[in-house]
Design a protein around this motif. Structure first.
Motif, PDB file in Angstrom:
ATOM      1  N   MET C   1       0.826  -1.202   0.000  1.00 34.19           N
ATOM      2  CA  MET C   1       0.000   0.000   0.000  1.00 34.19           C
ATOM      3  C   MET C   1       0.862   1.255   0.000  1.00 34.19           C
ATOM      4  N   ASP C   2       0.298   2.283  -0.476  1.00 35.01           N
ATOM      5  CA  ASP C   2       1.004   3.558  -0.564  1.00 35.01           C
ATOM      6  C   ASP C   2       1.526   3.996   0.806  1.00 35.01           C
ATOM      7  N   LEU C   3       2.802   4.370   0.870  1.00 35.17           N
ATOM      8  CA  LEU C   3       3.415   4.751   2.137  1.00 35.17           C
ATOM      9  C   LEU C   3       2.680   5.920   2.769  1.00 35.17           C
ATOM     10  N   PHE C   4       2.248   6.855   1.933  1.00 34.43           N
ATOM     11  CA  PHE C   4       1.568   8.034   2.451  1.00 34.43           C
ATOM     12  C   PHE C   4       0.308   7.645   3.216  1.00 34.43           C
ATOM     13  N   ILE C   5      -0.468   6.792   2.546  1.00 38.36           N
ATOM     14  CA  ILE C   5      -1.713   6.372   3.198  1.00 38.36           C
ATOM     15  C   ILE C   5      -1.400   5.595   4.467  1.00 38.36           C
ATOM     16  N   GLU C   6      -0.407   4.737   4.362  1.00 34.90           N
ATOM     17  CA  GLU C   6      -0.093   3.900   5.510  1.00 34.90           C
ATOM     18  C   GLU C   6       0.356   4.747   6.701  1.00 34.90           C
ATOM     19  N   GLN C   7       1.193   5.740   6.420  1.00 34.52           N
ATOM     20  CA  GLN C   7       1.643   6.612   7.505  1.00 34.52           C
ATOM     21  C   GLN C   7       0.480   7.423   8.059  1.00 34.52           C
ATOM     22  N   THR C   8      -0.420   7.814   7.172  1.00 33.44           N
ATOM     23  CA  THR C   8      -1.560   8.585   7.640  1.00 33.44           C
ATOM     24  C   THR C   8      -2.427   7.750   8.563  1.00 33.44           C
ATOM     25  N   VAL C   9      -2.692   6.525   8.129  1.00 36.21           N
ATOM     26  CA  VAL C   9      -3.517   5.655   8.972  1.00 36.21           C
ATOM     27  C   VAL C   9      -2.805   5.383  10.296  1.00 36.21           C
ATOM     28  N   SER C  10      -1.512   5.124  10.198  1.00 33.33           N
ATOM     29  CA  SER C  10      -0.760   4.879  11.416  1.00 33.33           C
ATOM     30  C   SER C  10      -0.775   6.115  12.319  1.00 33.33           C
ATOM     31  N   GLY C  11      -0.717   7.281  11.699  1.00 26.94           N
ATOM     32  CA  GLY C  11      -0.793   8.527  12.463  1.00 26.94           C
ATOM     33  C   GLY C  11      -2.140   8.681  13.131  1.00 26.94           C
ATOM     34  N   LEU C  12      -3.179   8.286  12.401  1.00 28.17           N
ATOM     35  CA  LEU C  12      -4.517   8.348  12.987  1.00 28.17           C
ATOM     36  C   LEU C  12      -4.590   7.453  14.214  1.00 28.17           C
ATOM     37  N   ALA C  13      -3.974   6.274  14.081  1.00 21.89           N
ATOM     38  CA  ALA C  13      -4.029   5.328  15.189  1.00 21.89           C
ATOM     39  C   ALA C  13      -3.296   5.876  16.401  1.00 21.89           C
ATOM     40  N   SER C  14      -2.085   6.444  16.197  1.00 23.14           N
ATOM     41  CA  SER C  14      -1.436   7.029  17.379  1.00 23.14           C
ATOM     42  C   SER C  14      -2.168   8.285  17.797  1.00 23.14           C
ATOM     43  N   GLY C  15      -2.777   8.948  16.800  1.00 20.09           N
ATOM     44  CA  GLY C  15      -3.571  10.128  17.125  1.00 20.09           C
ATOM     45  C   GLY C  15      -4.683   9.801  18.097  1.00 20.09           C
ATOM     46  N   ALA C  16      -5.238   8.608  17.948  1.00 21.95           N
ATOM     47  CA  ALA C  16      -6.306   8.208  18.865  1.00 21.95           C
ATOM     48  C   ALA C  16      -5.788   8.181  20.300  1.00 21.95           C
ATOM     49  N   ILE C  17      -4.529   7.739  20.457  1.00 23.54           N
ATOM     50  CA  ILE C  17      -3.919   7.745  21.790  1.00 23.54           C
ATOM     51  C   ILE C  17      -3.873   9.155  22.341  1.00 23.54           C
ATOM     52  N   TYR C  18      -3.388  10.066  21.503  1.00 30.61           N
ATOM     53  CA  TYR C  18      -3.244  11.443  21.974  1.00 30.61           C
ATOM     54  C   TYR C  18      -4.605  12.070  22.226  1.00 30.61           C
TER      55      TYR C  18
END
Ligand SMILES: Nc1ncnc2c1ncn2[C@@H]1O[C@H](COP(=O)(O)OP(=O)(O)OP(=O)(O)O)[C@@H](O)[C@H]1O
Ligand SMILES: Nc1ncnc2c1ncn2[C@@H]1O[C@H](COP(=O)(O)OP(=O)(O)OP(=O)(O)O)[C@@H](O)[C@H]1O
Ligand SMILES: [Mg+2]
Ligand SMILES: [Mg+2]
Lengths: 384, 236, 292, 256, 364
Positions: C1-18
């Motif tokens: 999968m596109d790195l951009f999307i993957e990083q965004t999703v991963s960011g969303l996931a850590s974003g949920a923590i924050y």
């Protein structure tokens, strides 16, 4: 008798130690505690050379300025004979010059940085555990032997410890380092997660994952790889290969096939249950350190290093001058400290200030590590 | 027995004694004026009644001594509304939220109606209902302070210079409103006011404070006739 | 999968923590008009309580029971801290309160290590860790986003539809006036602390399955929680959640596409400050105007 | 004809949808007291805030001694010669009265970080002079008894007087006073009135006075301007304005 | 109302220091304060004659922390700007000194002034964006600065200067030969390096303390406090609040930065781990516990941050007989100490001293 170091009397040897009992690195406090508990055992059995060990272990919060204060206090006010097992690279670095100028032994520091084995410039300082670089070399050799075309992604903690590991790998790979290492991602101890870094490493096309992390992050990394359905050849540094406190927490199924290296027995590994040294360790834990965590491999570490010191002190006999203590610490020959892996021994000389330099590789299989191959000599430090 | 009875009231700011032990009454359903020069202790008296300064002596409200009770308990139990010196606006929330806070201790269903009552008295506040209260002009905030006090549907009102900063036309209006509320709802009031003419006009009794003591007391019209008061407070 | 999307999703996931933690930050801000620097450590300690309730070596309760009990215990604990520790110094200057926050930080951190030691603990999740959507996100992270949104809805409703929310803000910002309208300021403070501790405990229980439970679990996370709350606007729960997600994504983009992981935090923080320079009250925060 | 020291021309200020000032124009003759009246929320304080550059007018111009002040930053205003008091006390609450007044004279002194840290001799002389002139002012306004008291705990009326002293400390040519009479009884009011007149007569200052106390405004003003909803509705001598039906309707009411 | 026509006829209250009226144990307060100051100064001078080694090293550290705390006091206490990031300026000072010594071979004593200048500029520049951030937003920005500092120091791009994760080992700051000579001729002993380090630190600290004292009791100090108390009206009084606030940031950073320089010289070693967020917290604790708007308070604060961990340590160890491994509770005890301190002196040591003086003087 007159030549004896300060802090040494006919009845007592005063030994100083700094350890983080508070602050971000307090996880290491079990080393200080287990060393203390180990001396308790020797003391109750009559001491060392007929002298009781007075082990003064103080908190430095892993803060270098505080280490300086505490160490100076130990040396100048408490008048300890020497400092033993002080923990941490930055902390020990802060008193490195001081101890050598003062000519007080800074013995068996609890860090794996390479710089502790430099008898020419720092004759009063000695490490104990095999240094981080040597472990990196061991993995490099393994990769070169089994997967010469591997593409390696590195995750490392952004400090001495992490960088030493990376250097070790690079040294071991030699010329091929440039082409084989496709990704390097660092993290800070204060980062909440290492998710983003792992996504990057995976995306770099790496098929080999060199995992230089401390326990919490190691467990995170193992879990995250699983979540990403990414299954590279996973090289896990020994700092975090405890079954009890890392691998089982992350989940065995997520870490199958991981490679790591060891020089100590993992007390949670059932393989050692019947080993005499394990039994002795276990009995000591029960009696002298009952609230210690047996899954915590630092207790085995503390036990082992404490024995090494006692061995050196015994060799020194009644000449407990600082010079002789240092000389004896540098004169350990094939000494088998308990809980070292079978086949591994402690060896030092006037020019070799790296007491342990051997490793054995192992692979996670089921719920335990399966050791394979020979004991490997990773000595690089003195050369580099 | 009077609705509010003060006996031997002393009040302190830290080490400083600001009130030196006087008596004062407020009869049920009456308006009483409190006059006094700058620093005489008028504000301190009102604050003492609400438990906002350290005090000794007794302050009996509806038969209960409130000295030592917490402000919020006094206010809630005896339905005392205080229009404080300096207005006490909740500066970060809106005008209407200030009014709602005025009715905080009420549980009845009439609150909505009372907004309209306040807005009727002070149309300016309605225009500014969603504005951050801290940005209202000085006079608008003064209206708000009075409005907020009315939102409690109080039994007793303590008014600390309610006409402060109000335009003459509004001041006149305000005193009409106060008189009306006093008559129609029987709300008792203790009014500190520099605008002595207006205050004495609607009051039955009056007190004159001087440096922490009562210098003079009596029916409002008697006080009005006093030479000294006329000169210093009424200006004729 | 596109790195951009993957990083965004991963960011969303850590974003949920924050975002979780940012909600707790907003909660306490409404109640005391300040940050509580010990908030992360309190949440961490709550999580240990939940762990103890669930663990076989502890009480062995099922997850959801432990979850609820932990929230209740945290609420009581938070309120008790306010009453016992802060009520006696309510007249002291704010900076003295900050020193007490620091003290609490140190105390909870130390106590957690003492009672539960430092080895990472595995914290159960009712959602499981199964990878979802192509191994981009795990079931737990998805569940976490959902719980965060539920929590957001509850907090939003609390402030929007109950008079207590308004009274709480009034009590924090102008205690004297609040007393004059009959608000029990002490009660409000205790309530605010209790609620903040409760929200914090939920945050902790959601975060722990990802970061593993250690006494230093919240050390770094708290900064992101603060950042999320501040970027979103300290008075807005919705802003806090959006802010949390933004910080998560921003951090990942920085680390991946702009500066590399070594400086990602630094640069992300600089960016946050730049955002604040442009929008001083945060994205959804109420601008408080001061006038003379 | 006296010169116009201040010219306000078509000033408009909007806050979102609210138009606080809507094209106000008037002028102030030098050395006079001008009363500015108007209902609550008419925009009087807003105009003051424009004059001290805390607000930026959306339109219009303000000229002081013939030069626009809209280019000057707020902290230059005191230096130009405009001083003010605040409607809702804005004292430095942890400082003593004397210190407050000395800060008022900030723009009349010049020592900086370096000279102060090194305690250069000329700095000491300046400091001494500053203390003396501030003390005179304090005495002048009858604040001597509380000169060393922290202002936070002073009675309201006294604080108002400290504000006045502080504003006078920079020796402004134009003094803006926003409701100085609040909380004063009749005696005190008369005293204030004569102080303001003295300021005009002895110190040659021009005064712009915002006040709801008609007795005071009408008795001491040389000229009165009335505004409502941000617009000027009347201007003239006190008698003229007082009898202007528009002013009576919007502001004075029938009581006057 | 009094007329003031006669020039130079100054009102009586001006010549009468309000503190003169406070008599403590028969002595007027200003005199007592002055005597206190001289006693303190004398103590600073006498200490190295009595102590040596670790003891004198500790006194030097106290002075060093005093300066760092003073820096924060100037900013937070006197100017009302909140900083959780002063560890950054501490680092800038320390690294400036270290890099000058290590890379350029500048002698240690010559690094103080340039390091101070660098820190002033750094603080001033950081103060510019900080102008737009109020209260908690500034807190976050400075918090972020503190967190970012160790990472920046480790950054590979500048590792050749900073020594990266390894840090820098510095040369020993030997005293100039002439001082050695003087000491030798008086005492007949060689001046120990610890004593010299202390003397050097004390010299810098006393000069800077005096500077802060002058600054606070001047037009500048009043302007700073005015901005803290009421920024809008300060502006109206003609105070250029932006310049003063940024300059306050600069001066504050300079003080803390010089403390950093002295730290580097004293410990002869520095690494990123010495400049974490914990250090910033330390300064804040020292400032508040001493009394955030008090210069004397900073001295107490300096002592407090150095000694309180030791006391907590000691208290923890003394529980040995009741609890297993009480050292794990050091953090808990430290926290309890802090809370206790705030209870006893909510306004800091300076506030407590004021109350005590008042009590003693009114009881008589
Ligand atoms: N916060 C405080 N700290 C110390 N003293 C105070 C404080 N508030 C009031 N005082 C003192 O108490 C006395 C009475 O003040 P109070 O405010 O009650 O007067 P007042 O009659 O309301 O005057 P004003 O007309 O100015 O409002 C005054 O001498 C004043 O100095
Ligand atoms: N920052 C702001 N945002 C919104 N509205 C504002 C703001 N500042 C002032 N206003 C409004 O502008 C109008 C003018 O206010 P201003 O303070 O100038 O009135 P004023 O004439 O001084 O009244 P008063 O006599 O009551 O003091 C008021 O209605 C006020 O609500
Ligand atoms: Mg009053
Ligand atoms: Mg106004």
């Amino acid at each position: 008798e007159a030549r004896n170091a300060p802090g040494v009397t006919a009845k007592e040897i005063k030994i100083g130690n700094t350890n983080p009992y508070s602050g971000p690195a307090a996880a290491y406090s079990s080393i200080g505690k287990s060393v203390g508990a180990c001396f308790d055992k020797f003391n109750s059995e009559g001491g060392v050379n007929g002298r009781q060990i007075n082990f003064i272990s103080v908190d430095d919060g892993y803060s270098p300025p505080r280490t300086v204060e505490q160490t100076r206090k130990l040396v100048e006010r408490e008048k300890v004979a020497f400092v033993f097992q002080a923990l941490g690279t930055p902390t020990n670095s802060a008193v490195h010059t001081y101890m050598n100028k003062k000519q007080v032994p800074q013995l068996f520091v609890a860090t794996g940085a390479t710089k502790w084995g430099d008898p020419k410039n720092f004759p009063w300082t000695m490490g104990w555990q095999p240094n981080y670089q040597s472990e990196g070399v061991v993995y490099a050799r393994y990769v070169l032997a089994t997967q010469p075309t591997a593409k390696i992604g590195i995750l490392y903690q952004n400090d001495d410890y992490g960088k030493d590991y990376v250097h070790g790998l690079e040294n071991g790979l030699g010329d091929k380092a440039g082409s084989m290492i496709v990704s390097r991602e660092s993290f800070e101890v204060t980062d909440p997660t290492i998710d983003s870094q792992i996504v990057n490493i995976k995306n770099s096309g790496a098929d080999t994952f060199y995992n230089v992390t401390t326990p919490k992050f190691a467990a995170q990394a193992i879990a995250k790889n699983f979540e990403l359905s990414w299954a590279p050849l996973h090289l896990l540094n020994s700092v975090s290969n405890s079954i009890g406190s890392v691998v089982s927490k992350a989940g065995f199924e997520k870490g199958q096939g991981m490679i790591s290296a060891a020089y100590l027995m993992d007390p949670t590994d059932p393989e050692w249950k019947s080993h005499d040294e394990y039994k002795a360790w276990n009995a000591w834990m029960d009696e002298y350190y009952p609230d210690g965590d047996k899954a915590d491999s630092f207790t085995a570490y503390g036990w082992s290093v404490c024995h090494t010191l006692v061995k050196a002190l015994e060799q020194a006999g009644d000449d407990l001058s600082r010079e002789n203590i240092m000389a004896q610490a540098a004169n350990l020959k094939n000494y088998r400290a308990p809980m070292l892996l079978p086949g591994i021994t402690v060896n030092t000389s006037a020019t070799d200030f790296y007491p342990i330099e051997q490793w054995q590789l192992m692979r996670l299989k089921g719920e335990g590590w399966e050791r394979f191959g020979d004991i490997i000599d990773g000595s690089v430090g003195s050369g580099s | 027995m009077a609705l509010l009875e003060i006996k031997g009231l002393k009040a302190y700011y830290g080490q400083i004694e600001a009130l030196h032990g006087f008596d004062m009454d407020l009869e049920e359903g009456e308006i009483t004026a409190v006059l006094g020069a700058n620093g005489a202790g008028k504000t301190t008296t009102l604050r003492a009644i609400c438990g906002m300064v350290k005090a000794s002596g007794t302050i009996t409200v509806e038969g209960e001594n409130v000295v030592g009770m917490s402000t919020e308990a006094i206010v809630a139990r005896h339905k005392i509304a205080h229009v404080p010196e300096g207005r006490g606006t909740f500066v970060r929330v809106s005008t209407e939220e200030n009014l709602r806070l005025g009715a905080f201790t009420r549980r009845d269903k009439e609150i909505e109606k009372d907004y309209e009552r306040v807005y009727h008295y002070f149309p300016r506040l309605k225009e500014r209902r969603n504005q951050q209260a801290g940005t209202l002009s000085g006079g608008e905030q003064q209206m708000l302070a009075v409005g907020r006090a009315l939102m409690l549907r109080p039994k007793i009102m303590l008014l600390d210079e309610p006409s402060f900063g109000l335009a003459p036309i509004i001041t006149e209006e305000l005193f009409k409103i106060l008189g009306k509320i006093n008559k129609e709802e029987g709300v008792s009031m203790l009014v500190v006011e520099q605008n002595a003419n207006l205050a004495l006009e609607i009051s039955k009794d009056a007190y004159l404070l001087e440096t922490g003591n009562v210098a003079m007391t009596g029916p409002a019209d008697k006080i009005m006739d006093d030479e000294q008061v006329r000169k210093s407070y009424l200006g004729y | 999968m596109d790195l951009f999307i993957e990083q965004t999703v991963s960011g969303l996931a850590s974003g949920a923590i924050y975002a979780c933690l940012a909600l707790a930050v907003v909660m306490i801000y409404q109640a005391i008009d300040h940050f509580n620097f010990a908030q992360g450590e309190m949440a961490m300690f709550s999580t240990y309580i939940a762990w103890y309730l669930m663990d076989d070596a502890g009480l062995g309760l099922p997850f959801w029971i432990a979850f609820v009990v932990c929230i209740i215990v945290s609420f009581i604990g938070g309120a008790a801290i306010e009453r016992i520790v802060f009520a006696p110094i309510s007249d002291a200057p704010v900076l003295s309160h900050i020193i007490v926050f620091i003290a609490l930080f140190s105390m909870f951190n130390s106590l957690a290590g003492f009672l539960f030691d430092f080895t990472p603990k595995q914290f159960e999740t009712p959602f499981g860790h199964t990878p979802l959507i192509d191994g981009v996100i795990s079931a737990h992270r998805a569940g976490m986003v959902v719980v965060t949104l539920i929590m957001l809805a509850m907090i939003y409703a609390f402030f929007r539809y109950t008079p207590i929310g308004l009274a709480m803000r009034a009590a924090a910002a102008a205690p004297e006036s609040a007393r004059l309208v009959g608000i029990r300021v002490g009660f409000m403070l205790a309530l605010g602390w209790g609620l903040a501790a409760a929200v914090g405990s939920v945050a902790g229980m959601l975060i722990a399955p990802i970061t593993f439970l250690t006494p230093d679990m919240m050390l770094g996370t708290l900064l992101y929680g603060f950042a999320g709350a501040v970027v979103g606007g300290l008075t807005s729960p919705l802003g806090a959640v959006i802010g949390g997600f933004l910080v998560g994504i921003l951090e990942n983009w920085m680390g991946t596409f702009i500066v590399g992981s070594q400086l990602k935090l630094t640069v992300a923080l600089v960016l946050i400050i730049v955002v604040l320079l442009v929008k001083p009250a945060g994205l959804l925060g109420r601008v408080v105007v001061k006038r003379v | 004809m006296s010169t116009e020291i201040l010219e306000v021309e078509g000033v408009q200020v909007r806050f979102g949808g609210i138009v606080a000032l809507d094209g106000v124009s008037f002028t102030m003759p030098e050395g006079k007291i001008v009363g500015l009246i108007g209902p609550n929320g008419a925009g009087k304080t807003t105009l003051f805030n424009c004059l001290s550059r805390l607000y930026v007018p959306n339109e219009g111009d303000i000229r002081f001694k013939g030069k626009t002040i809209l280019q000057s930053p707020p902290h230059h205003i005191a230096q130009i010669g405009i001083g003010r008091t605040f409607q809702n006390l804005a004292l430095f609450s942890t400082m003593s009265v004397l210190e407050n007044v000395m800060v008022g004279a900030h723009s009349a002194s010049s020592s900086d970080f370096m000279s102060n840290a090194l305690r250069l001799p000329w700095r000491g002389r300046e400091e001494r002079k500053l203390r003396e002139s501030s003390a005179e002012l304090i005495d002048y306004l009858g604040l001597g008894d509380v000169a060393h008291t922290v202002v936070g705990g002073l009675p309201f009326g006294t604080q108002k007087r400290v504000e006045l002293a502080r504003a006078l400390a920079s020796e402004p040519e134009l003094l803006l006073m926003d409701e100085p009479a609040g909380g004063l009884n009749h005696d005190e009011l008369e005293e204030l009135g004569s102080v303001i007149q003295q300021i005009r007569d002895e110190r040659g200052m021009t005064v712009l006075l915002v006040e709801h106390h008609m007795g005071l405004v009408m008795s001491i003003s040389d000229k009165v301007v009335a505004i409502d909803f941000g617009k000027k509705i009347s201007e003239g001598t006190p008698e003229e304005v007082q009898n202007d039906p528009e002013v009576i309707r919007a502001y004075l009411g029938t009581g006057h | 109302m009094a007329s003031t026509d006669v020039a130079g006829n100054v009102p009586a209250f001006l010549n009468q220091n309000p503190k003169d009226r406070i008599i403590v144990l028969g002595v007027p307060l200003p005199l007592l304060e002055r005597v206190g100051l001289y006693v303190l100064l004398a103590a600073v001078v006498v200490l190295p004659m009595v102590y040596d080694g670790y003891d004198i090293y500790e006194f030097g550290k106290i002075l060093m922390y005093m300066l760092a705390v003073l820096g924060l006091n100037l900013l937070t206490g006197f100017n009302g700007q909140f900083s959780l990031g002063h560890s950054a300026f501490f680092a800038v000072g320390a690294y400036s000194t270290a890099i000058m010594m290590d890379q350029l071979g500048v002698p240690y004593w010559a690094t103080i002034i340039p390091a101070a200048a660098v820190c002033f500029v750094a603080g001033f520049l950081f103060g510019l964006p900080a102008l737009r951030l109020d209260g908690l937003f500034l807190a976050l920005a400075t918090f972020a600065l503190a967190i970012a500092t160790p990472q920046l120091l480790k950054y590979d791009g500048i590792a050749h200067l900073t020594g990266g994760v390894q840090g820098i080992v510095l040369d020993t700051p030997y005293p100039p030969a002439w001082i050695d000579g003087i000491v030798m001729s008086i005492t007949g002993e060689e001046l120990s390096i610890d004593r010299w380090k202390y003397m050097f630190t004390a010299l810098v600290a006393v000069i800077m303390f005096a500077g802060a004292w002058n600054l606070v009791h001047s037009r500048t100090g009043r302007a700073l406090i005015a901005i803290r108390d009421n920024p809008l009206s300060a502006k109206t009084m003609g105070i250029n609040t932006s310049v003063f606030k940024s300059a306050a940031f600069g001066v504050s950073a300079m003080y803390t930065g010089v403390a950093g320089s002295l730290f580097a010289i004293m410990d002869e070693y520095l690494a990123p781990e010495s400049f974490t967020f914990a250090e910033a917290i330390k300064f804040l604790v020292g400032g508040v516990v001493g009394g955030i708007a008090s210069l004397f308070g900073a001295i107490f604060g300096g002592w407090f941050v150095l000694e309180i961990p030791n006391i907590a340590d000691l208290a923890a160890s003394s529980l040995e007989n009741y609890i297993n491994n009480p050292q794990g509770l050091t953090g808990l005890i430290y926290g309890l100490f802090l809370i206790f301190t705030v209870y006893v002196m909510p306004m800091g040591a300076a506030g407590l001293a004021q109350i005590l003086v008042h009590k003693i003087s009114t009881r008589r």
